[in-house]
Design an enzyme around this catalytic site. Sequence first.
Site, PDB file in Angstrom:
ATOM      1  N   ASN A   1       0.812  -1.219   0.000  1.00 59.55           N
ATOM      2  CA  ASN A   1       0.000   0.000   0.000  1.00 59.55           C
ATOM      3  C   ASN A   1       0.852   1.278   0.000  1.00 59.55           C
ATOM      4  O   ASN A   1       0.341   2.361   0.300  1.00 59.55           O
ATOM      5  CB  ASN A   1      -0.991  -0.007   1.172  1.00 59.55           C
ATOM      6  CG  ASN A   1      -0.312  -0.210   2.514  1.00 59.55           C
ATOM      7  OD1 ASN A   1       0.894  -0.041   2.617  1.00 59.55           O
ATOM      8  ND2 ASN A   1      -1.072  -0.565   3.532  1.00 59.55           N
TER       9      ASN A   1
ATOM     10  N   HIS B   1      -7.547   5.968   9.884  1.00 54.56           N
ATOM     11  CA  HIS B   1      -6.393   5.315   9.255  1.00 54.56           C
ATOM     12  C   HIS B   1      -6.868   4.532   8.019  1.00 54.56           C
ATOM     13  O   HIS B   1      -7.186   3.345   8.108  1.00 54.56           O
ATOM     14  CB  HIS B   1      -5.751   4.366  10.267  1.00 54.56           C
ATOM     15  CG  HIS B   1      -4.392   3.887   9.888  1.00 54.56           C
ATOM     16  ND1 HIS B   1      -3.531   3.317  10.782  1.00 54.56           N
ATOM     17  CD2 HIS B   1      -3.729   3.890   8.700  1.00 54.56           C
ATOM     18  CE1 HIS B   1      -2.417   2.973  10.164  1.00 54.56           C
ATOM     19  NE2 HIS B   1      -2.514   3.315   8.901  1.00 54.56           N
TER      20      HIS B   1
ATOM     21  N   GLN C   1      -5.626   3.382  18.297  1.00 55.57           N
ATOM     22  CA  GLN C   1      -6.575   3.230  17.191  1.00 55.57           C
ATOM     23  C   GLN C   1      -7.575   2.142  17.522  1.00 55.57           C
ATOM     24  O   GLN C   1      -7.142   1.020  17.776  1.00 55.57           O
ATOM     25  CB  GLN C   1      -5.825   2.916  15.898  1.00 55.57           C
ATOM     26  CG  GLN C   1      -5.036   4.106  15.418  1.00 55.57           C
ATOM     27  CD  GLN C   1      -4.474   3.951  14.017  1.00 55.57           C
ATOM     28  OE1 GLN C   1      -4.015   4.910  13.454  1.00 55.57           O
ATOM     29  NE2 GLN C   1      -4.502   2.791  13.429  1.00 55.57           N
TER      30      GLN C   1
ATOM     31  N   ARG D   1       3.251   7.201  11.642  1.00 51.83           N
ATOM     32  CA  ARG D   1       2.687   6.734  12.907  1.00 51.83           C
ATOM     33  C   ARG D   1       2.497   7.939  13.828  1.00 51.83           C
ATOM     34  O   ARG D   1       3.356   8.816  13.906  1.00 51.83           O
ATOM     35  CB  ARG D   1       3.599   5.705  13.592  1.00 51.83           C
ATOM     36  CG  ARG D   1       3.574   4.318  12.942  1.00 51.83           C
ATOM     37  CD  ARG D   1       2.220   3.619  13.032  1.00 51.83           C
ATOM     38  NE  ARG D   1       2.206   2.318  12.383  1.00 51.83           N
ATOM     39  CZ  ARG D   1       1.741   2.089  11.141  1.00 51.83           C
ATOM     40  NH1 ARG D   1       1.276   3.070  10.397  1.00 51.83           N
ATOM     41  NH2 ARG D   1       1.748   0.864  10.656  1.00 51.83           N
TER      42      ARG D   1
HETATM   43  P1  NDP Z   1      10.355   1.853   4.184  1.00 48.62           P
HETATM   44  O1  NDP Z   1      10.957   0.821   5.091  1.00 48.62           O
HETATM   45  O2  NDP Z   1      10.435   1.679   2.723  1.00 48.62           O
HETATM   46  O3  NDP Z   1      10.985   3.270   4.493  1.00 48.62           O
HETATM   47  C1  NDP Z   1      11.217   3.731   5.758  1.00 48.62           C
HETATM   48  C2  NDP Z   1      12.468   4.587   5.657  1.00 48.62           C
HETATM   49  O4  NDP Z   1      12.638   5.169   6.934  1.00 48.62           O
HETATM   50  C3  NDP Z   1      13.717   3.806   5.369  1.00 48.62           C
HETATM   51  O5  NDP Z   1      14.059   3.936   4.015  1.00 48.62           O
HETATM   52  C4  NDP Z   1      14.770   4.446   6.283  1.00 48.62           C
HETATM   53  O6  NDP Z   1      15.646   5.232   5.577  1.00 48.62           O
HETATM   54  C5  NDP Z   1      13.986   5.489   7.053  1.00 48.62           C
HETATM   55  N1  NDP Z   1      14.345   5.482   8.467  1.00 48.62           N
HETATM   56  C6  NDP Z   1      14.339   4.432   9.303  1.00 48.62           C
HETATM   57  N2  NDP Z   1      14.689   4.839  10.527  1.00 48.62           N
HETATM   58  C7  NDP Z   1      14.937   6.170  10.434  1.00 48.62           C
HETATM   59  C8  NDP Z   1      15.369   7.135  11.360  1.00 48.62           C
HETATM   60  N3  NDP Z   1      15.620   6.811  12.626  1.00 48.62           N
HETATM   61  N4  NDP Z   1      15.514   8.409  10.920  1.00 48.62           N
HETATM   62  C9  NDP Z   1      15.270   8.727   9.624  1.00 48.62           C
HETATM   63  N5  NDP Z   1      14.856   7.844   8.699  1.00 48.62           N
HETATM   64  C10 NDP Z   1      14.707   6.582   9.113  1.00 48.62           C
HETATM   65  O7  NDP Z   1       8.847   2.016   4.667  1.00 48.62           O
HETATM   66  P2  NDP Z   1       7.607   2.616   3.884  1.00 48.62           P
HETATM   67  O8  NDP Z   1       8.047   3.835   3.152  1.00 48.62           O
HETATM   68  O9  NDP Z   1       6.905   1.554   3.152  1.00 48.62           O
HETATM   69  O10 NDP Z   1       6.688   3.027   5.124  1.00 48.62           O
HETATM   70  C11 NDP Z   1       7.113   4.017   6.055  1.00 48.62           C
HETATM   71  C12 NDP Z   1       6.189   3.993   7.261  1.00 48.62           C
HETATM   72  O11 NDP Z   1       4.903   4.396   6.862  1.00 48.62           O
HETATM   73  C13 NDP Z   1       5.991   2.574   7.870  1.00 48.62           C
HETATM   74  O12 NDP Z   1       6.962   2.283   8.827  1.00 48.62           O
HETATM   75  C14 NDP Z   1       4.629   2.677   8.467  1.00 48.62           C
HETATM   76  O13 NDP Z   1       4.727   3.054   9.828  1.00 48.62           O
HETATM   77  C15 NDP Z   1       3.942   3.791   7.696  1.00 48.62           C
HETATM   78  N6  NDP Z   1       2.852   3.289   6.857  1.00 48.62           N
HETATM   79  C16 NDP Z   1       1.601   3.839   7.005  1.00 48.62           C
HETATM   80  C17 NDP Z   1       0.540   3.398   6.258  1.00 48.62           C
HETATM   81  C18 NDP Z   1      -0.809   4.027   6.372  1.00 48.62           C
HETATM   82  O14 NDP Z   1      -1.795   3.389   5.973  1.00 48.62           O
HETATM   83  N7  NDP Z   1      -0.913   5.238   6.867  1.00 48.62           N
HETATM   84  C19 NDP Z   1       0.683   2.269   5.326  1.00 48.62           C
HETATM   85  C20 NDP Z   1       2.059   1.839   5.154  1.00 48.62           C
HETATM   86  C21 NDP Z   1       3.073   2.294   5.943  1.00 48.62           C
HETATM   87  P3  NDP Z   1      17.085   4.811   5.066  1.00 48.62           P
HETATM   88  O15 NDP Z   1      16.780   3.948   3.894  1.00 48.62           O
HETATM   89  O16 NDP Z   1      17.668   6.133   4.742  1.00 48.62           O
HETATM   90  O17 NDP Z   1      17.783   4.066   6.169  1.00 48.62           O
END
Ligand code: NDP
Length: 388
Positions: free
Chosen positions: A147, A332, A313, A284
Site C-alpha cells: 500500500n 487510518h 486506534q 505513525r
Molecule cells: P520503508 O521501510 O520503505 O521506508 C522507511 C524509511 O525510513 C527507510 O528507508 C529508512 O531510511 C527510514 N528510516 C528508518 N529509521 C529512520 C530514522 N531513525 N531516521 C530517519 N529515517 C529513518 O517504509 P515505507 O516507506 O513503506 O513506510 C514508512 C512507514 O509508513 C511505515 O513504517 C509505516 O509506519 C507507515 N505506513 C503507514 C501506512 C498508512 O496506511 N498510513 C501504510 C504503510 C506504511 P534509510 O533507507 O535512509 O535508512
Amino acid sequence: MSKIVCVLYDDPVDGYPPTYARNSIPEIERYPGGQTVPTPHDIDFVPGHLLGSVSGELGLRPFLEKEGHTLVVTSDKEEPDSVLDRELPDADVVISQPFWPAYLTAERMARAPRLKLAITAGIGSDHVDLDAAMEHGVTVAEITYSNSISVAEHTVMEILALVRNYLPSYQWVLKGGWNIADCVERSYDLEAMNVGIFAAGRIGRAVMRRLKPFGVKLHYSSRHRRTELEEELDLTYHQDIRSMVQVCDVVSIHAPLVPATEELFDDELIGSMKRGSYIVNPARAEIVDRDAIVRALKSGQLAGYAGDVWFPQPPPADHPWRTMPHHGMTPHMSGSSLPAQARYAAGTREILESWLEGRPIRDEYLIVQDGKLVGTGARSYSTENNKK
Ligand code: NDP
C-alpha cells in the site's frame, strides 16, 4: 491443523457487501524498483471488493477451510475480554492490520503459547512487540509495498488540501454558502514552497516523485543519502532533521515508529519551524507529540496538520485531534484503498501458503524470524534505531 485468528475493522454501517463505485481496478504486476506484487497460488476473492472488513475476511476462508484449518475473524480486540483475547490461547497465527491494530503485547504473547506467526496485513509492524516475538520464537511478516503508493497518493492529497484550504471551503458549500473570502483567507499555492520529506523509503520516495511536478523545492532527511535520487529530483539532503524543518514550509513524515523517532516532533522541533508551516503524517502518530501538535495549531506556529494515523486506534471520542483547529485528519484509511486491499489480501495468502507448506516466506516480507530481526525488519527496526 492450524487455528488462524484474523482481526479486521468493522463492516460498513450500511451493511456488507457495499455497492461498488467502479466495476474493476487496474492491474499492476510490479512496484517501482521491480518487486513483484504478491504471487499466491490462487485467490478466492474479487480484486476491488471490500476485503479488509470482517465480512471480507481477506478472502481467506475458502482456502483455509478447504485445507482443514480453523479461521476466526473478529473486530473485537480490546483487552481484557475480547474475542481476540479468548481465542489467543490456542491460536497458531494472528493476522492484524495497522488500521485496526490488534496490539500484540508481551502479555498477550505470554498467553498465546502456540503462536508461531503474526502477519501484518499491510505495512508497519510496530503494533507487535518485536522483542517479545523474538523471545517467543514468533515469526512476524508484513506485505511490504502493498500500500506504499496508496499512502503516497493520500499524502499528496492532504498536503494540497491543507495548503489550498480545501476542507473548510468544501464545508461552505455544504452550509449553503458562497463565502469566497472565508475560503481564501487561508488558501496558498504549493508552487515554490520548500517541502521536506522525513525518511526516503518507499513511501517517502513516491511522495517526492509525485510532488516534483508541482514546482516545489524538495528536501529530505533520512539515515542514508541517495545521490542518484538527489540528481533526478534536485533534492537537498539534510543529515539532521533540525536543519531541514527550519527551511521548509511543509514537512511530510514517512519514517517507521522506532525509539529513535518516537515523539521526535516535540514542542522544540515544531517551534524551530517557520511560523505557519504544515505537517502531514501518514506514518505513525507517536512520531509526533500529540499535545505539542494541538498547541502549535492553536498558537499559529503550525498552519495545518493532517494524516491518518492516531494513537490509540481507534481513538477515543474526546481525542484532542478530532477538534483541534486547521486539521485534515482522516481515520487510518490511506493504505486500505480497494486496490491496496487486493494486494495485501493476496500477500497474506502468499505468506500463509508458504508457511503452511513449509516454504520460506519472501525475504522482503519478513520482520522477525528465528529470534532475530531479518529481511525488511533488519533494515527498518535495526539496533541503531533503538537509540533515542
Ligand atoms: P520503508 O521501510 O520503505 O521506508 C522507511 C524509511 O525510513 C527507510 O528507508 C529508512 O531510511 C527510514 N528510516 C528508518 N529509521 C529512520 C530514522 N531513525 N531516521 C530517519 N529515517 C529513518 O517504509 P515505507 O516507506 O513503506 O513506510 C514508512 C512507514 O509508513 C511505515 O513504517 C509505516 O509506519 C507507515 N505506513 C503507514 C501506512 C498508512 O496506511 N498510513 C501504510 C504503510 C506504511 P534509510 O533507507 O535512509 O535508512
